[in-house]
Design a protein around this motif. Structure first.
Motif, short mmCIF file in Angstrom:
data_model
loop_
_atom_site.label_atom_id
_atom_site.label_comp_id
_atom_site.label_asym_id
_atom_site.label_seq_id
_atom_site.Cartn_x
_atom_site.Cartn_y
_atom_site.Cartn_z
N ALA A 23 -84.16 26.70 94.58
CA ALA A 23 -84.68 26.63 95.94
C ALA A 23 -85.46 25.35 96.17
O ALA A 23 -86.08 25.19 97.20
N ARG A 24 -85.45 24.44 95.22
CA ARG A 24 -86.21 23.20 95.35
C ARG A 24 -85.67 22.18 94.36
O ARG A 24 -84.83 22.48 93.52
N ILE A 25 -86.20 20.97 94.44
CA ILE A 25 -85.85 19.95 93.46
C ILE A 25 -86.28 20.44 92.07
O ILE A 25 -87.27 21.14 91.92
N GLN A 26 -85.50 20.09 91.07
CA GLN A 26 -85.81 20.48 89.71
C GLN A 26 -87.15 19.88 89.30
O GLN A 26 -87.34 18.68 89.34
N ALA A 27 -88.10 20.72 88.92
CA ALA A 27 -89.44 20.26 88.59
C ALA A 27 -89.57 19.90 87.12
O ALA A 27 -88.77 20.32 86.29
N ILE A 28 -90.57 19.09 86.81
CA ILE A 28 -90.81 18.66 85.44
C ILE A 28 -91.07 19.86 84.54
O ILE A 28 -90.63 19.90 83.40
N GLY A 29 -91.75 20.86 85.06
CA GLY A 29 -92.15 21.99 84.24
C GLY A 29 -91.10 23.06 84.06
O GLY A 29 -91.40 24.15 83.57
N ASP A 30 -89.87 22.78 84.45
CA ASP A 30 -88.82 23.79 84.35
C ASP A 30 -88.29 23.99 82.94
O ASP A 30 -87.45 24.86 82.71
N ALA A 31 -88.74 23.19 81.98
CA ALA A 31 -88.32 23.30 80.58
C ALA A 31 -86.82 23.11 80.43
O ALA A 31 -86.19 23.70 79.57
N THR A 32 -86.23 22.28 81.27
CA THR A 32 -84.81 21.98 81.16
C THR A 32 -84.61 20.77 80.26
O THR A 32 -85.44 19.86 80.22
N ALA A 33 -83.49 20.74 79.56
CA ALA A 33 -83.26 19.71 78.55
C ALA A 33 -83.11 18.32 79.14
O ALA A 33 -83.40 17.33 78.47
N ASP A 34 -82.66 18.24 80.39
CA ASP A 34 -82.37 16.93 80.97
C ASP A 34 -83.52 16.35 81.78
O ASP A 34 -83.43 15.26 82.33
N GLY A 35 -84.63 17.07 81.90
CA GLY A 35 -85.76 16.56 82.66
C GLY A 35 -85.58 16.74 84.15
O GLY A 35 -84.56 17.26 84.62
N SER A 36 -86.55 16.30 84.91
CA SER A 36 -86.49 16.46 86.37
C SER A 36 -85.52 15.45 86.97
O SER A 36 -85.11 14.48 86.34
N GLU A 37 -85.21 15.67 88.22
CA GLU A 37 -84.51 14.66 89.00
C GLU A 37 -85.57 13.71 89.58
O GLU A 37 -86.69 14.12 89.85
N PHE A 38 -85.19 12.47 89.77
CA PHE A 38 -86.13 11.51 90.34
C PHE A 38 -86.28 11.77 91.84
O PHE A 38 -85.33 12.15 92.53
N LEU A 39 -87.48 11.53 92.32
CA LEU A 39 -87.81 11.77 93.73
C LEU A 39 -88.30 10.47 94.37
O LEU A 39 -89.16 9.77 93.84
N PHE A 40 -87.73 10.15 95.52
CA PHE A 40 -88.19 9.02 96.33
C PHE A 40 -89.21 9.55 97.32
O PHE A 40 -88.96 10.53 98.03
N ASN A 41 -90.37 8.91 97.38
CA ASN A 41 -91.44 9.34 98.27
C ASN A 41 -91.86 8.18 99.16
O ASN A 41 -92.11 7.07 98.67
N LEU A 42 -91.93 8.43 100.47
CA LEU A 42 -92.24 7.39 101.45
C LEU A 42 -93.31 7.93 102.39
O LEU A 42 -93.14 9.01 102.97
N VAL A 43 -94.41 7.19 102.53
CA VAL A 43 -95.53 7.66 103.35
C VAL A 43 -95.92 6.60 104.37
O VAL A 43 -96.11 5.43 104.02
#
Length: 263
Positions: A23-43
């Motif tokens: 239901a969201r972008i894959q988070a760092i804390g998900d304990a997945t082997a491939d790590g999170s997806e990178f996120l672009f942030n613009l403010v």
């Protein structure tokens, strides 16, 4: 009832095995082997709004070739909303970040850490140890938990948020609420380095910094955004013939100088 980390990891794995969509972008804390997806942030601090985009690239995929050029065109409806409120001269900052939070075995060190853009190529201050790195990643996870951008790994969605809404990323500043001891996000027109905070292999704890070969650039052209990652060109060695010619030329000049002095 609060789930333990172990139960949470089991739940995540079960969902993945069943094919359930996130239901969201894959988070760092998900304990997945491939790590999170990178996120672009613009403010846009002037207009008080923010835009995010799940880039769809995991830590593991990036590490497979850190020199590979990447290019993204931003023209979705959420970016249109951001661009419509943007005026040249606004205080706008942007960056790319993600991470791998699993550090249980020696093999995890190859991916563990926080990955982020940086205004300077080699920050003088970094997170001192693994707990500090994890603290920064925790701030990133908090940010991600409020931007419902992901319902499947292949569906890379975006958000547009304004001040007062959950998911308005300006509240995290350019250093993840000071959790990161250097400035991660830069102004428009600034090329940003890409670095990784990782743990030392000797003690599994001491913070180290890795600088990747590429730089990120972002530009707004009308109602379209352009995000690129390009590796700096490697220094091209001079051919041996050039060195031989130079040595020969120096020899001729020395001989000419000795002859002139003799006369």
């Amino acid at each position: 009832m609060k789930l333990s980390k172990k139960l949470l990891a089991v739940a995540v794995l079960a969902a993945a095995a069943s094919g359930a969509a996130e239901a969201r972008i894959q988070a760092i804390g998900d304990a997945t082997a491939d790590g999170s997806e990178f996120l672009f942030n613009l403010v846009n601090y002037t207009a008080q709004n923010s835009y995010t985009l799940d880039l769809g690239i995991t830590v593991e995929q990036f590490l497979a070739n850190p020199s590979q050029p990447l290019s993204f065109t931003l023209s979705d409806n959420n970016f249109q909303s951001f661009a419509a409120a943007y005026t040249a001269g606004n205080n706008v900052a942007w960056g790319v970040s993600g991470g791998h939070g699993v550090l249980n075995e020696l093999t995890d060190l190859a991916k563990f850490g926080f990955y982020t853009t940086s205004v300077v190529p080699s920050p003088s201050s970094i997170d001192a140890n693994a707990p500090d790195i994890s603290n920064t990643m925790g701030k990133w996870n908090d940010l991600v938990s409020y931007i419902q951008t992901q319902d499947a790994n292949s569906n890379n969605l975006s958000t547009f948020k304004t001040v007062g809404q959950q998911g308005y990323t300006a509240v995290y500043g350019n250093d993840f609420q000071t959790a990161l001891p250097f400035t991660a996000q830069g102004q428009l027109g600034t090329a940003l380095s890409f670095v990784r905070e990782r743990a030392n292999a000797d003690d599994f704890d001491t913070g180290e910094l890795v600088t990747f070969p590429g730089v990120w650039n972002f530009a707004i052209n009308g109602n379209v955004g352009s995000l690129t990652y390009t590796a700096a060109p490697a220094a091209v060695p001079l051919p041996a013939a050039v060195w031989m010619f130079g040595a020969g030329l120096m020899g001729v000049l020395r001989a000419t100088r000795r002859k002139s002095l003799a006369v």
